[in-house]
Design an enzyme around this catalytic site. Structure first.
Site, PDB file in Angstrom:
ATOM      1  CD  GLU A 135      -2.358  -3.865  -1.215  1.00  0.00           C
ATOM      2  OE1 GLU A 135      -1.952  -3.080  -0.298  1.00  0.00           O
ATOM      3  OE2 GLU A 135      -2.343  -5.062  -1.066  1.00  0.00           O
ATOM      4  NE  ARG A 166      -0.083 -12.646  -3.620  1.00  0.00           N
ATOM      5  CZ  ARG A 166      -1.430 -12.415  -4.274  1.00  0.00           C
ATOM      6  NH1 ARG A 166      -1.700 -12.851  -5.319  1.00  0.00           N
ATOM      7  NH2 ARG A 166      -2.236 -12.200  -3.195  1.00  0.00           N
ATOM      8  CD  GLU A 211      -2.273  -5.401   6.423  1.00  0.00           C
ATOM      9  OE1 GLU A 211      -3.405  -5.519   5.952  1.00  0.00           O
ATOM     10  OE2 GLU A 211      -1.302  -4.801   6.172  1.00  0.00           O
ATOM     11  CE1 TYR A 251      -2.054  -9.719   7.200  1.00  0.00           C
ATOM     12  CE2 TYR A 251      -3.282  -8.499   5.271  1.00  0.00           C
ATOM     13  CZ  TYR A 251      -1.880  -9.024   5.889  1.00  0.00           C
ATOM     14  OH  TYR A 251      -0.744  -8.152   5.204  1.00  0.00           O
ATOM     15  CG  HIS A 287      -3.316  -0.751   3.535  1.00  0.00           C
ATOM     16  ND1 HIS A 287      -3.472  -0.883   4.985  1.00  0.00           N
ATOM     17  CD2 HIS A 287      -3.287  -1.932   3.002  1.00  0.00           C
ATOM     18  CE1 HIS A 287      -3.137  -2.132   5.218  1.00  0.00           C
ATOM     19  NE2 HIS A 287      -2.937  -2.899   4.181  1.00  0.00           N
ATOM     20  CD  GLU A 308      -0.075  -1.361   2.988  1.00  0.00           C
ATOM     21  OE1 GLU A 308       0.263  -2.139   2.337  1.00  0.00           O
ATOM     22  OE2 GLU A 308      -0.036  -1.275   4.215  1.00  0.00           O
TER      23      GLU A 308
HETATM   24 ZN   LIG Z   1      -2.732  -4.759   4.032  1.00  0.00          ZN
END
Ligand SMILES: [Zn+2]
Length: 622
Positions: free
Chosen positions: A312, A572, A334, A398, A315, A287
């Protein structure tokens, strides 16, 4: 107020009473004595030596500016060569300052201690980065989409900014910044700053970031990037071969910004652009303010993974605007962002899409909880001196964090909860906050004003208790229930795999289908699924990261070449670690295979990804 609250909530009295929740054990800096308020960078980007070279000028604010006598400034560094330090002792007058570098610590790097003649207003540091800087990835042309130009990008979160700038590397300190960046001609430089859509690749760039940000949001990227607008204030930077597909996939970005503004107030960062990075980017997205860095693995053609953009973007309110003061309170970044993300998805793509995403996320959280020790299952994490802040990067921060906010929303109703959340963002804009700050705000603005709806004990169970509280209501989705029914019919032999109507399935339905397969599924059954749906070789990373581990556990070797190709192409972490883990946990032959593939793939991985895979394989070494 805080003390009373703590006594009422004895379960997390230790959390609320500790005066040090804002202290950051992952930084050497001493923000209680002095803070960086502005930073001026002047850097040359050298692809031949894989280094950044130049200087930084830090403007300082001292807690006690009138105090006389020598003073000390302590900064964070990792693998930096410090060439010279100067202190500003008068208008335009600079004087050399002595400095020492402390012993290297594997996680924290080295402390830079600068001896100053007094509480000076600014210091200037000339330095060079290492080719191994943990926060920078230098990619040769062969690993980029065009194959013609090299590419560089940074990833500063959590504590990697110190590997490319000597600074106070803690989210409890915010600063504005400016930068001059020189690159080889023909390459575009971008930063988490005022990028201009009409910039030309001259090789000499100037940036300004007028809003104060924490160090982990400092970002730079250099490459053969082109721009296309999505709206007057939003657009996409990407290498040419990726640009049009990205523009199509992320066409709803402006609608998402508008939806978030309607809920939580104006977007405060002026432009919002996306930078699409190569597949080696270690995260889904980062972000970085005004310029989110995005993995190309979410460009799947049906917009089913654009919640990443919602995340993102969210954020820009939760995290970038209101920031966790230390990584112990990562859930404030998060959990809030996952909550806002899902509200955006609901607004732009509908309630069923939002519900499907929550079901999948909650299944992931339950899975994560099975392997986490109880002390890591809490939202307000204990301090872990010597620990790695990356350890806080899991579904507890999260998804449990999001679920806690959903719980509050359900109890108080959106007509009460939405303005509450907006006020949280407004009152703490451009500030760093702790769990204690949120609990005090929650008690004052919600619990006290609406008594009897949520008890202190219920809040305590979410914040300081392990696992999931009894008050957690699981998400449900009619479309995913239909997937469950279809899977059951197939497993019970009432239909063939080809007989399942998957023509309108999107990513979440495939993910749910795979996650519900029994642990003892056979290679023969996988052969039937693969014959019907061609999952081996899928371009969709969310499907790949679930399908390939299943094939490993079932001994379905037909998938191996495509599995290896996926690991070589994508860096990733979230997508590849489950596959490496499945291989590592299987047989010695599988471990040998995993190490071979890693050896081939490693040169294309980001240093962060490389370290993660290495650690995973080392942990399973005989
Ligand atoms: Zn995040």
């Amino acid at each position: 107020m805080r003390l009373l609250f703590a006594l009422a909530l004895s379960a997390f009295a230790t959390v609320a009473l500790a005066s040090s929740r804002a202290d950051d054990e992952h930084s050497h800096a001493q923000p209680q004595l002095v803070r960086i308020t502005d930073m001026a960078l002047d850097l040359r980007v050298d692809f031949a030596t894989r280094t950044l070279q130049g200087e930084v000028v830090h403007t300082l604010a001292w807690a006690d500016p009138k105090a006389t006598g020598p003073a000390e400034l302590v900064l964070d560094t990792r693998d930096l060569a410090i060439e010279r330090v100067q202190a500003r002792v008068g208008e335009g007058r600079w004087q050399r300052a002595a400095f020492t570098l402390g012993e290297p610590d594997e996680i924290l790097g080295r402390r830079l201690v600068i001896s100053l003649p007094g509480r000076v207003e600014a210091v200037r540091i000339r330095y060079r980065t290492s080719p191994e800087a943990s926060g920078l990835q230098w990619m040769p042309p062969a690993l980029t989409a065009t194959g013609r130009q090299p590419l560089l990008f940074s990833q500063s979160q959590a504590i990697h900014a110190r590997s490319w700038v000597p600074l106070q590397d803690t989210p409890s300190v915010r600063f504005t910044y400016s930068a001059r960046v020189r690159t080889p001609a023909g390459l575009m430089a971008l930063m988490s700053a005022d990028n201009r859509p009409d910039a030309q690749p001259t090789g000499d760039y100037r940036f300004r970031m007028p809003q104060p940000i924490p160090s982990y949001l400092l970002a730079i990227a250099v490459g053969d990037f082109r721009f296309k607008p999505l709206s007057p204030r939003a657009g996409i930077w990407a290498e040419a071969p990726v640009l049009d597909r990205a523009v199509a996939e992320f066409a709803d970005t402006e609608a998402m910004i508008a939806a978030t503004e309607a809920l939580y107030g104006p977007y405060r960062w002026e432009r919002y652009d996306l930078l699409i990075l190569p597949a080696s980017f270690p995260y889904g997205g980062m972000e970085n303010p005004r310029l989110s860095f995005i993995t190309p693995t979410v460009i799947v053609g049906d917009k089913s993974l654009v919640s990443l953009i919602a995340h993102e973007l969210a954020h820009s309110w939760s995290g970038n605007l209101v920031t966790n003061a230390s990584w112990k309170d990562f859930w404030l970044n998060e959990g809030f962002t996952s909550y806002v993300e899902n509200r955006i998805v609901e607004q732009v793509f509908g309630a069923e899409q939002a519900a499907m995403e929550n079901v999948v996320a909650q299944a992931g959280l339950r899975e994560a909880l099975r392997s986490l020790p109880p002390e890591r299952q809490v939202l307000a994490l204990p301090a872990t001196p010597g620990g790695d802040p990356e350890d806080a990067t899991n579904d507890v921060a999260y998804i449990k964090g999001q679920w806690f906010l959903i719980f509050l929303e359900q109890r108080f109703g959106r007509e009460v909860f939405d303005p509450f959340l907006r006020k949280w963002f407004d009152e703490h804009a451009f500030k760093s906050v702790t769990t204690d700050d949120f609990l005090a705000f929650l008690r004052r603005e919600l619990l006290a004003k609406h008594p009897g709806k949520v008890s202190d004990a219920e809040v305590a169970a979410w914040i300081a208790g392990p696992g999931l509280p009894d008050t957690a209501v699981p998400a449900t989705s009619a479309r995913l229930e239909a997937v469950d029914a279809a899977r059951t019919r197939w497993l019970e032999g009432q239909t063939t795999a080809r007989g399942i109507d998957t023509s309108r399935w999107i990513t979440q339905e495939w993910v749910h289908f795979l996650e519900g397969l029994p642990a003892d599924i056979s290679a023969q059954q996988l052969l039937e699924i693969d014959g019907a749906f061609r999952l081996t070789g899928t371009a969709n990373g969310e499907i790949a990261q679930r399908w390939y581990p299943i094939t490993v556990r079932a001994g379905y070797f037909e998938a191996r070449p495509a599995l290896a190709q996926f690991l070589r192409k994508v860096g990733r972490r979230k997508l590849i670690l489950p596959i490496y883990r499945a291989l590592a946990e299987q047989s010695e032959g599988d471990r040998v295979f995993a190490r071979q593939v890693f050896q081939q793939a490693a040169p294309g991985y980001h240093p962060i990804t490389r370290a993660s895979v290495q650690a995973l394989l080392d942990a399973r070494a005989p």
